[in-house]
Design a protein around this motif. Structure first.
Motif, mmCIF file in Angstrom:
data_model
loop_
_atom_site.group_PDB
_atom_site.id
_atom_site.type_symbol
_atom_site.label_atom_id
_atom_site.label_comp_id
_atom_site.label_asym_id
_atom_site.label_seq_id
_atom_site.Cartn_x
_atom_site.Cartn_y
_atom_site.Cartn_z
ATOM 1 N N TYR A 14 -14.895 19.424 -55.899
ATOM 2 C CA TYR A 14 -14.894 20.471 -54.882
ATOM 3 C C TYR A 14 -14.029 20.061 -53.697
ATOM 4 C CZ TYR A 14 -19.137 21.693 -57.457
ATOM 5 O OH TYR A 14 -20.038 21.999 -58.449
ATOM 6 N N LEU A 15 -13.567 21.056 -52.978
ATOM 7 C CA LEU A 15 -12.906 20.828 -51.704
ATOM 8 C C LEU A 15 -13.498 21.830 -50.710
ATOM 9 C CD1 LEU A 15 -10.712 19.137 -50.262
ATOM 10 C CD2 LEU A 15 -9.168 21.071 -50.625
ATOM 11 N N GLN A 16 -14.347 21.322 -49.832
ATOM 12 C CA GLN A 16 -14.910 22.154 -48.776
ATOM 13 C C GLN A 16 -13.931 22.155 -47.615
ATOM 14 O OE1 GLN A 16 -17.853 24.002 -48.633
ATOM 15 N NE2 GLN A 16 -17.025 24.738 -46.686
ATOM 16 N N MET A 17 -13.483 23.336 -47.226
ATOM 17 C CA MET A 17 -12.471 23.455 -46.176
ATOM 18 C C MET A 17 -13.077 24.207 -45.001
ATOM 19 S SD MET A 17 -9.114 24.329 -48.502
ATOM 20 C CE MET A 17 -9.697 25.957 -48.927
ATOM 21 N N ASN A 18 -13.178 23.536 -43.890
ATOM 22 C CA ASN A 18 -13.760 24.109 -42.671
ATOM 23 C C ASN A 18 -12.708 24.195 -41.575
ATOM 24 O OD1 ASN A 18 -16.373 24.066 -43.938
ATOM 25 N ND2 ASN A 18 -16.563 21.911 -43.366
ATOM 26 N N SER A 19 -12.997 24.999 -40.579
ATOM 27 C CA SER A 19 -12.085 25.145 -39.437
ATOM 28 C C SER A 19 -10.660 25.397 -39.899
ATOM 29 C CB SER A 19 -12.153 23.891 -38.551
ATOM 30 O OG SER A 19 -13.467 23.678 -38.087
ATOM 31 N N LEU A 20 -10.514 26.320 -40.804
ATOM 32 C CA LEU A 20 -9.202 26.576 -41.399
ATOM 33 C C LEU A 20 -8.208 27.097 -40.379
ATOM 34 C CD1 LEU A 20 -10.428 27.950 -44.799
ATOM 35 C CD2 LEU A 20 -8.797 26.079 -44.521
ATOM 36 N N LYS A 21 -6.961 26.696 -40.587
ATOM 37 C CA LYS A 21 -5.858 27.078 -39.706
ATOM 38 C C LYS A 21 -4.807 27.820 -40.537
ATOM 39 C CE LYS A 21 -6.446 22.722 -37.192
ATOM 40 N NZ LYS A 21 -5.762 21.482 -36.734
ATOM 41 N N PRO A 22 -4.001 28.640 -39.890
ATOM 42 C CA PRO A 22 -2.932 29.331 -40.645
ATOM 43 C C PRO A 22 -2.025 28.357 -41.401
ATOM 44 C CG PRO A 22 -3.213 30.352 -38.514
ATOM 45 C CD PRO A 22 -4.095 29.139 -38.516
ATOM 46 N N GLU A 23 -1.827 27.181 -40.852
ATOM 47 C CA GLU A 23 -0.971 26.198 -41.526
ATOM 48 C C GLU A 23 -1.610 25.599 -42.769
ATOM 49 O OE1 GLU A 23 -1.819 26.285 -38.276
ATOM 50 O OE2 GLU A 23 -2.064 24.243 -37.478
ATOM 51 N N ASP A 24 -2.872 25.916 -43.025
ATOM 52 C CA ASP A 24 -3.505 25.498 -44.277
ATOM 53 C C ASP A 24 -3.174 26.451 -45.430
ATOM 54 O OD1 ASP A 24 -6.379 24.616 -42.352
ATOM 55 O OD2 ASP A 24 -4.900 23.243 -43.210
ATOM 56 N N THR A 25 -2.492 27.538 -45.130
ATOM 57 C CA THR A 25 -2.109 28.498 -46.164
ATOM 58 C C THR A 25 -1.209 27.831 -47.195
ATOM 59 O OG1 THR A 25 -2.303 30.406 -44.695
ATOM 60 C CG2 THR A 25 -0.858 30.637 -46.608
ATOM 61 N N ALA A 26 -1.616 27.900 -48.452
ATOM 62 C CA ALA A 26 -0.877 27.238 -49.525
ATOM 63 C C ALA A 26 -1.551 27.539 -50.859
ATOM 64 C CB ALA A 26 -0.847 25.726 -49.310
ATOM 65 N N VAL A 27 -0.867 27.177 -51.921
ATOM 66 C CA VAL A 27 -1.504 27.110 -53.234
ATOM 67 C C VAL A 27 -2.099 25.713 -53.362
ATOM 68 C CG1 VAL A 27 -1.186 27.222 -55.715
ATOM 69 C CG2 VAL A 27 0.100 28.767 -54.223
ATOM 70 N N TYR A 28 -3.370 25.667 -53.693
ATOM 71 C CA TYR A 28 -4.083 24.400 -53.799
ATOM 72 C C TYR A 28 -4.259 24.021 -55.268
ATOM 73 C CZ TYR A 28 -5.081 24.247 -48.847
ATOM 74 O OH TYR A 28 -4.952 24.162 -47.480
ATOM 75 N N TYR A 29 -3.933 22.775 -55.576
ATOM 76 C CA TYR A 29 -4.012 22.260 -56.938
ATOM 77 C C TYR A 29 -4.968 21.079 -57.009
ATOM 78 C CZ TYR A 29 0.481 24.687 -57.451
ATOM 79 O OH TYR A 29 1.489 25.623 -57.470
ATOM 80 N N CYS A 30 -5.759 21.028 -58.060
ATOM 81 C CA CYS A 30 -6.500 19.799 -58.314
ATOM 82 C C CYS A 30 -5.756 19.001 -59.380
ATOM 83 C CB CYS A 30 -7.934 20.071 -58.724
ATOM 84 S SG CYS A 30 -8.159 20.810 -60.355
ATOM 85 N N ALA A 31 -5.989 17.707 -59.369
ATOM 86 C CA ALA A 31 -5.271 16.819 -60.268
ATOM 87 C C ALA A 31 -6.161 15.662 -60.676
ATOM 88 C CB ALA A 31 -4.004 16.311 -59.592
ATOM 89 N N GLY A 32 -5.961 15.184 -61.902
ATOM 90 C CA GLY A 32 -6.748 14.089 -62.438
ATOM 91 C C GLY A 32 -5.939 12.823 -62.645
ATOM 92 N N ASN A 33 -6.511 11.710 -62.241
ATOM 93 C CA ASN A 33 -5.868 10.394 -62.312
ATOM 94 C C ASN A 33 -6.745 9.512 -63.200
ATOM 95 O OD1 ASN A 33 -4.932 7.806 -61.878
ATOM 96 N ND2 ASN A 33 -4.906 7.961 -59.656
ATOM 97 N N SER A 34 -6.174 9.011 -64.299
ATOM 98 C CA SER A 34 -6.974 8.245 -65.249
ATOM 99 C C SER A 34 -7.391 6.880 -64.720
ATOM 100 C CB SER A 34 -6.215 8.089 -66.567
ATOM 101 O OG SER A 34 -5.006 7.402 -66.356
ATOM 102 N N GLN A 35 -6.832 6.470 -63.602
ATOM 103 C CA GLN A 35 -7.258 5.234 -62.954
ATOM 104 C C GLN A 35 -8.494 5.537 -62.122
ATOM 105 O OE1 GLN A 35 -5.671 2.276 -63.672
ATOM 106 N NE2 GLN A 35 -4.557 3.569 -65.103
ATOM 107 N N SER A 36 -9.648 5.224 -62.632
ATOM 108 C CA SER A 36 -10.921 5.677 -62.077
ATOM 109 C C SER A 36 -11.128 5.305 -60.613
ATOM 110 C CB SER A 36 -12.078 5.090 -62.882
ATOM 111 O OG SER A 36 -11.974 5.412 -64.240
ATOM 112 N N TYR A 37 -10.634 4.125 -60.244
ATOM 113 C CA TYR A 37 -10.876 3.631 -58.894
ATOM 114 C C TYR A 37 -9.694 3.869 -57.953
ATOM 115 C CZ TYR A 37 -14.886 1.252 -60.893
ATOM 116 O OH TYR A 37 -16.088 0.969 -61.511
ATOM 117 N N SER A 38 -8.707 4.610 -58.430
ATOM 118 C CA SER A 38 -7.492 4.782 -57.652
ATOM 119 C C SER A 38 -7.623 5.903 -56.643
ATOM 120 C CB SER A 38 -6.317 5.084 -58.593
ATOM 121 O OG SER A 38 -5.153 5.402 -57.869
#
Length: 125
Positions: free
Chosen positions: A80-104
């Motif tokens: 999840y990504l909880q986004m609070n106090s949003l600003k106009p400059e936060d406007t974007a396409v948001y992507y999630c991504a997975g990294n196989s390095q568990s601790y990275s």
């Protein structure tokens, strides 16, 4: 092959909140560190936040620190990504991504092998 699907984007007024979700399938979600990135119109994709496989360690871009919170539920294969106090400059396409390095905890796109299709977040002033 891990598949990631984001949801929760939309239109919100400045100062408002949104929670993005990213559901994973096709792999062992709990083995992956996860990240969120965003791309605004005309700009390069940039790092937003990341957490390790347990969610116990997190990393944030300076621009969102104190306003956004990354978390995960490994039982639900979701980050999840909880986004609070949003600003106009936060406007974007948001992507999630997975990294196989568990601790990275990485800000680098190249460390993430799996990507979702993105969800649009628009913050009006």
């Amino acid at each position: 092959q891990v598949q990631l699907v984001e949801s929760g984007g939309g239109l919100v007024q400045a100062g408002g909140s949104l929670r993005l979700s990213c559901a994973a399938s096709g792999g062992t979600f709990s083995r992956y560190a996860m990240g969120w990135f965003r791309q605004a119109p005309g700009k390069e994709r940039e790092f937003v936040a990341a957490n390790t496989w347990s969610g116990g360690s997190t990393l944030y871009a300076d621009s969102v620190k104190g306003r956004f919170i990354i978390s995960r539920d490994n039982a639900k294969n979701t980050v999840y990504l909880q986004m609070n106090s949003l600003k106009p400059e936060d406007t974007a396409v948001y992507y999630c991504a997975g990294n196989s390095q568990s601790y990275s905890l990485s800000r680098l796109e190249g460390r993430y092998a799996y990507w979702g299709q993105g969800t649009q977040v628009t913050v009006s002033s």
